[in-house]
Structure formats: structure tokens, C-alpha cells
Design an enzyme around this catalytic site. Structure first.
Site, PDB file in Angstrom:
ATOM      1  N   LYS A 152       0.828  -1.206   0.000  1.00 31.50           N
ATOM      2  CA  LYS A 152       0.000   0.000   0.000  1.00 31.50           C
ATOM      3  C   LYS A 152       0.864   1.258   0.000  1.00 31.50           C
ATOM      4  O   LYS A 152       0.636   2.177  -0.785  1.00 31.50           O
ATOM      5  CB  LYS A 152      -0.942   0.019   1.210  1.00 31.50           C
ATOM      6  CG  LYS A 152      -1.940   1.179   1.175  1.00 31.50           C
ATOM      7  CD  LYS A 152      -2.792   1.223   2.427  1.00 31.50           C
ATOM      8  CE  LYS A 152      -2.068   1.912   3.547  1.00 31.50           C
ATOM      9  NZ  LYS A 152      -2.921   2.210   4.715  1.00 31.50           N
ATOM     10  N   ASP A 191      -6.841   1.179   1.034  1.00 34.09           N
ATOM     11  CA  ASP A 191      -6.922   1.293   2.488  1.00 34.09           C
ATOM     12  C   ASP A 191      -8.322   0.902   2.941  1.00 34.09           C
ATOM     13  O   ASP A 191      -9.121   0.385   2.156  1.00 34.09           O
ATOM     14  CB  ASP A 191      -6.552   2.713   2.940  1.00 34.09           C
ATOM     15  CG  ASP A 191      -7.593   3.755   2.526  1.00 34.09           C
ATOM     16  OD1 ASP A 191      -8.524   3.413   1.752  1.00 34.09           O
ATOM     17  OD2 ASP A 191      -7.495   4.902   2.986  1.00 34.09           O
TER      18      ASP A 191
END
Length: 214
Positions: free
Chosen positions: A124, A142
Site C-alpha cells: 500500500k 486502504d
């Protein structure tokens, strides 16, 4: 989990997002690519606002890997101790800074594999840096994107990897660059976890969320 929306519906949704916010921006403050890496690494299980408060003074004195090493772990902790998991994050920031100095000449690499090899930098974080700094259509999933993707049918998936693939596979190519920012902002300010603001949502007629709060 809602069913995957069709291409034409997705195109309509992202056209509305684009009309509302043509150039969406990430909300983590940074002054260069190195401080972006640090800010994103610090933001795990923390709010962007909280990270920005902590890094406001930090980045004035430590905006390169070498300056961060000169500051040292304890000096770094003094700046970030208001952030959750600060001790472990401080260790990782010092470790990644040392690797950048010793292996990359103080420069941040622009490949996902190299970024993910840095301590405290997962997929991420790497995707955020690739997208925000090098403007690659990387999708950093997320909790906000996971929620919006599954509620709406924009990008359903059982885990973050599946949602990332759904975005890459189904969202029209001309929206890929900003897709993750539009989805994050939509989840943060409209499609909230507990009280989604469906009544004022700009995509409510296209969204497949069964429990719309109208």
C-alpha cells in the site's frame, strides 16, 4: 458485498467524481519523495492529520535520509511520539533511511519491488508513493477504499488485494491515475463507516449499497 458494477455505470460514477474534484490530492504533507515515503509509513493505523502535526517540524530538519540518520532514532521519536506504534515506526524509518543512503545513494527508488523491500514499506505504501510522486496508476487500497469498493460495487473483493485487482481490471483506464484518491476521499467524507451520508451522495443512484441511509 455488492455485485461488480458494469463498465458504463463505472464510467458514469468516475465522471461525477472527476467533475466534483478534477485533481484530487493526498492529504499527507511532504516536501519531496523521501518525506512522502516517511509520511506514508508513519500513517499506518494513524490519521493523516495526526501524522501531519507530527511531521510539520520534523521535515524542516530531516528531509533527506542522511539528515534523518543524523537526527537518530531517539530524536525522531521526540517528533512522532504522538503517533501510534511510534517506537516501531521510528526503528523502520531509521532502517529504511540507512538502506537508502548505503544502497541507493540517498535516492528513493521508483520501482514497487525496491520500495517494498524497505523496512515498514508494504504494498500500500509503495503504491501511494508510485501514484503520488511518479504519477503511476497504482492503487493503494486502504480501509476507506475497501469499504466503498464493496458497498457500492465499484470494486468488490474479499481482501485488499482482490479490491486492488478489481479497480485495475474494471475502472476505465482514463480514470486509473486518480481512482484511489477519489475513492479514499469519498470514503473519508461521504461513505463513512458508521453513518454514510447517502442522502447527499453524488453517486447514490448508481451505488449498489443495500442499506442506504436516505
Amino acid at each position: 458485498m455488492a455485485k461488480q458494477l458494469d463498465y458504463h455505470t463505472l464510467r458514469a460514477i468516475f465522471t461525477r467524481f472527476q467533475d466534483a474534484e478534477p485533481e484530487p490530492k493526498g492529504e499527507l504533507d511532504h516536501v519531496n519523495v523521501y518525506t512522502l515515503v516517511v509520511a506514508v509509513a508513519l500513517s499506518a493505523q494513524a490519521t493523516d492529520a495526526g501524522v501531519n502535526r507530527a511531521t510539520k517540524e520534523l521535515f524542516k530538519i530531516a528531509d533527506t535520509p542522511q539528515k534523518m540518520l543524523d537526527l537518530g532514532e531517539e530524536g525522531l521519536i521526540e517528533h512522532i511520539k504522538t503517533i501510534g506504534l511510534y517506537r516501531n515506526k521510528a526503528k523502520n524509518v531509521i532502517k529504511l533511511s540507512r538502506i537508502l543512503v548505503e544502497d541507493y545513494g540517498g535516492e528513493v527508488p521508483n520501482s514497487r519491488a525496491a520500495l517494498q523491500s524497505l523496512p515498514g514499506v508494504g504494498r500500500k505504501t509503495a503504491n501511494v508513493v508510485l501514484n503520488m510522486w511518479w504519477r503511476q496508476p497504482a492503487q493503494a487500497v486502504d480501509t476507506h477504499i475497501f469499504r466503498v469498493g464493496n458497498r457500492s460495487g465499484i470494486a468488490p473483493g474479499k481482501d485488499v488485494d482482490a479490491v486492488e485487482r478489481a479497480i485495475e481490471d474494471h475502472i476505465p483506464a482514463d480514470f486509473q491515475l486518480h481512482a484511489h484518491h477519489w475513492l479514499i476521499l469519498h470514503g473519508r467524507y461521504h461513505c463513512k463507516a458508521r453513518k454514510p451520508m447517502c442522502g447527499t451522495c453524488i453517486i447514490r443512484d448508481l451505488c449498489k449499497f443495500e442499506d442506504k441511509n436516505l
